[in-house]
Design an enzyme around this catalytic site. Sequence first.
Site, PDB file in Angstrom:
ATOM      1  N   LYS A  11      34.735  35.661  61.220  1.00 57.91           N
ATOM      2  CA  LYS A  11      34.303  37.097  61.074  1.00 57.91           C
ATOM      3  C   LYS A  11      32.873  37.425  61.313  1.00 57.91           C
ATOM      4  O   LYS A  11      32.720  38.375  61.800  1.00 57.91           O
ATOM      5  CB  LYS A  11      35.029  37.562  59.635  1.00 57.91           C
ATOM      6  CG  LYS A  11      36.421  37.656  59.707  1.00 57.91           C
ATOM      7  CD  LYS A  11      36.665  38.257  58.293  1.00 57.91           C
ATOM      8  CE  LYS A  11      38.170  37.847  57.794  1.00 57.91           C
ATOM      9  NZ  LYS A  11      38.324  38.353  56.380  1.00 57.91           N
ATOM     10  N   PRO A  52      34.134  31.727  59.161  1.00 57.53           N
ATOM     11  CA  PRO A  52      32.965  31.836  60.157  1.00 57.53           C
ATOM     12  C   PRO A  52      33.166  32.646  61.128  1.00 57.53           C
ATOM     13  O   PRO A  52      32.544  33.397  61.724  1.00 57.53           O
ATOM     14  CB  PRO A  52      32.563  30.620  60.521  1.00 57.53           C
ATOM     15  CG  PRO A  52      33.370  29.698  59.291  1.00 57.53           C
ATOM     16  CD  PRO A  52      34.615  30.480  58.849  1.00 57.53           C
ATOM     17  N   LYS A 110      37.810  52.966  53.037  1.00 51.45           N
ATOM     18  CA  LYS A 110      37.029  53.068  54.247  1.00 51.45           C
ATOM     19  C   LYS A 110      37.413  52.996  55.523  1.00 51.45           C
ATOM     20  O   LYS A 110      36.584  53.590  56.468  1.00 51.45           O
ATOM     21  CB  LYS A 110      35.692  52.443  53.982  1.00 51.45           C
ATOM     22  CG  LYS A 110      34.835  52.577  52.714  1.00 51.45           C
ATOM     23  CD  LYS A 110      33.735  51.639  52.318  1.00 51.45           C
ATOM     24  CE  LYS A 110      33.092  51.874  50.924  1.00 51.45           C
ATOM     25  NZ  LYS A 110      31.829  51.355  50.894  1.00 51.45           N
ATOM     26  N   GLY A 140      23.300  46.037  43.165  1.00 54.78           N
ATOM     27  CA  GLY A 140      23.278  46.921  43.937  1.00 54.78           C
ATOM     28  C   GLY A 140      23.692  48.468  43.419  1.00 54.78           C
ATOM     29  O   GLY A 140      23.872  49.421  44.156  1.00 54.78           O
ATOM     30  N   LEU A 180      25.198  43.130  46.532  1.00 49.33           N
ATOM     31  CA  LEU A 180      25.620  44.418  46.594  1.00 49.33           C
ATOM     32  C   LEU A 180      26.397  44.894  45.370  1.00 49.33           C
ATOM     33  O   LEU A 180      26.480  46.109  44.924  1.00 49.33           O
ATOM     34  CB  LEU A 180      26.402  44.502  47.618  1.00 49.33           C
ATOM     35  CG  LEU A 180      25.850  45.194  48.980  1.00 49.33           C
ATOM     36  CD1 LEU A 180      24.677  44.478  49.140  1.00 49.33           C
ATOM     37  CD2 LEU A 180      26.844  44.941  50.102  1.00 49.33           C
TER      38      LEU A 180
HETATM   39  P1  NDP Z   1      35.819  43.234  51.601  1.00 52.38           P
HETATM   40  O1  NDP Z   1      36.776  42.852  51.007  1.00 52.38           O
HETATM   41  O2  NDP Z   1      35.817  43.978  53.010  1.00 52.38           O
HETATM   42  O3  NDP Z   1      35.128  41.754  52.166  1.00 52.38           O
HETATM   43  C1  NDP Z   1      34.886  40.689  51.146  1.00 52.38           C
HETATM   44  C2  NDP Z   1      34.053  39.638  51.550  1.00 52.38           C
HETATM   45  O4  NDP Z   1      33.757  38.732  50.527  1.00 52.38           O
HETATM   46  C3  NDP Z   1      34.582  38.824  52.576  1.00 52.38           C
HETATM   47  O5  NDP Z   1      33.464  38.296  53.804  1.00 52.38           O
HETATM   48  C4  NDP Z   1      35.222  37.598  52.022  1.00 52.38           C
HETATM   49  O6  NDP Z   1      35.343  36.528  52.920  1.00 52.38           O
HETATM   50  C5  NDP Z   1      34.084  37.269  50.954  1.00 52.38           C
HETATM   51  N1  NDP Z   1      34.709  36.684  49.652  1.00 52.38           N
HETATM   52  C6  NDP Z   1      35.703  36.929  48.867  1.00 52.38           C
HETATM   53  N2  NDP Z   1      35.794  36.222  47.775  1.00 52.38           N
HETATM   54  C7  NDP Z   1      34.929  35.188  47.985  1.00 52.38           C
HETATM   55  C8  NDP Z   1      34.543  33.951  47.446  1.00 52.38           C
HETATM   56  N3  NDP Z   1      35.350  33.591  46.266  1.00 52.38           N
HETATM   57  N4  NDP Z   1      33.642  33.084  48.091  1.00 52.38           N
HETATM   58  C9  NDP Z   1      32.920  33.365  49.408  1.00 52.38           C
HETATM   59  N5  NDP Z   1      33.024  34.591  50.062  1.00 52.38           N
HETATM   60  C10 NDP Z   1      34.190  35.401  49.277  1.00 52.38           C
HETATM   61  O7  NDP Z   1      34.721  43.863  50.442  1.00 52.38           O
HETATM   62  P2  NDP Z   1      33.510  44.822  50.635  1.00 52.38           P
HETATM   63  O8  NDP Z   1      32.808  44.331  51.787  1.00 52.38           O
HETATM   64  O9  NDP Z   1      34.045  46.097  50.766  1.00 52.38           O
HETATM   65  O10 NDP Z   1      32.819  44.662  49.344  1.00 52.38           O
HETATM   66  C11 NDP Z   1      31.958  43.498  49.202  1.00 52.38           C
HETATM   67  C12 NDP Z   1      31.103  44.006  47.899  1.00 52.38           C
HETATM   68  O11 NDP Z   1      30.135  44.904  48.054  1.00 52.38           O
HETATM   69  C13 NDP Z   1      31.895  44.090  46.562  1.00 52.38           C
HETATM   70  O12 NDP Z   1      31.355  43.633  45.331  1.00 52.38           O
HETATM   71  C14 NDP Z   1      31.611  45.997  46.364  1.00 52.38           C
HETATM   72  O13 NDP Z   1      31.721  46.121  45.394  1.00 52.38           O
HETATM   73  C15 NDP Z   1      30.239  45.461  47.064  1.00 52.38           C
HETATM   74  N6  NDP Z   1      29.618  47.258  47.405  1.00 52.38           N
HETATM   75  C16 NDP Z   1      28.515  47.522  46.940  1.00 52.38           C
HETATM   76  C17 NDP Z   1      28.078  48.837  47.346  1.00 52.38           C
HETATM   77  C18 NDP Z   1      26.983  49.453  46.793  1.00 52.38           C
HETATM   78  O14 NDP Z   1      26.690  50.677  46.824  1.00 52.38           O
HETATM   79  N7  NDP Z   1      26.416  48.739  45.823  1.00 52.38           N
HETATM   80  C19 NDP Z   1      28.796  49.731  48.404  1.00 52.38           C
HETATM   81  C20 NDP Z   1      29.889  48.631  49.328  1.00 52.38           C
HETATM   82  C21 NDP Z   1      30.356  47.709  48.671  1.00 52.38           C
HETATM   83  P3  NDP Z   1      36.499  36.268  53.888  1.00 52.38           P
HETATM   84  O15 NDP Z   1      35.899  36.874  55.208  1.00 52.38           O
HETATM   85  O16 NDP Z   1      36.194  34.851  54.103  1.00 52.38           O
HETATM   86  O17 NDP Z   1      37.650  36.746  53.155  1.00 52.38           O
END
Ligand code: NDP
Length: 277
Positions: free
Chosen positions: A157, A155, A66, A243, A219
């Site tokens: 971010k 936090p 993306k 989602g 999601l």
């Molecule tokens: P990113 O990799 O961009 O972001 C991941 C986020 O999850 C960050 O905020 C990260 O925190 C946090 N995170 C990861 N692991 C943990 C954990 N164990 N405990 C707490 N926080 C955690 O992913 P995306 O934003 O692209 O995707 C997020 C979700 O959304 C996915 O499951 C994806 O499948 C879903 N999605 C669904 C869509 C739909 O159409 N239904 C569309 C787009 C996404 P930190 O910043 O601290 O690393």
Amino acid sequence: MLDQYAVFGNPIAHSKSPQIHTWFAQQTNQQLEYSAILAPEDDFEASAKSFFASGGLGANVTVPFKLDALVFADTLSPRARRAGAVNTLQKGKNNQIYGDNTDGVGLVRDLTNNLGFSLADKKVLLVGAGGAARGVIEPLLNAGVAQLKIANRTPEKAQQLVKIFHGLQPETQLTSGNWASLEANQFDLIINATSSSLAGDLPPLPDHLFTQQSLAYDLMYSQQATPFMLWAKQQGATQVADGLGMLVEQAAEAFFLWRQVRPKTKLVLERLRPKQD
Ligand code: NDP
């Protein structure tokens, strides 16, 4: 040759987008072909260039491209620019590539049209500050929520996102915090926009965040309830959703952009949902 559309991702074999768009096209009598393209992780640009050069008219973009798609696009919608991510590309005049982000609209449509949840004046907690979270903030603000709190494992971010979206809807209280800052708060809607469910994990949220009317929305979608959905039920959330509806609604918005015809999403969503016993 039929009009060509595609979804780019890596991995991509699991994608439901070809099925969704094929059903949309049948339903609306559009003559098109929609394929799944596995782009190399380090070369989205070459893959996308070749697709558009050989006649491709539009594409969806999923993990992990993306941000690459944001850079690839010649022009951007304001919402894609603010989200810092592009999930929809369209070839326009003079072969210019337009980039948009339909994820957030997809979420809001699923909440309001499919789940019957009115966002106006609600207290909303958005958990996560990655690409998906960035995409949903603007449509949530535009839907008139009273409060939007963003909490994230890192936090800083979440703070950064408050800075970007601050002032877009001045009447909404937009704040951020860490897990501890959520203690003794309750929300009407809690959205899990972290990828923790992918690993069978759960963000360490405190107890008592839900009221009896709260909705918990993950999601992520899968055949089974996600860890977040199971936890929310234990915590007393009366409505719990994944989602899948957002996926179908963001696809419908992309389809509308490409073909100027809005497909009906309810039937498609029903066909995708695994049958309940
Ligand atoms: P990113 O990799 O961009 O972001 C991941 C986020 O999850 C960050 O905020 C990260 O925190 C946090 N995170 C990861 N692991 C943990 C954990 N164990 N405990 C707490 N926080 C955690 O992913 P995306 O934003 O692209 O995707 C997020 C979700 O959304 C996915 O499951 C994806 O499948 C879903 N999605 C669904 C869509 C739909 O159409 N239904 C569309 C787009 C996404 P930190 O910043 O601290 O690393």
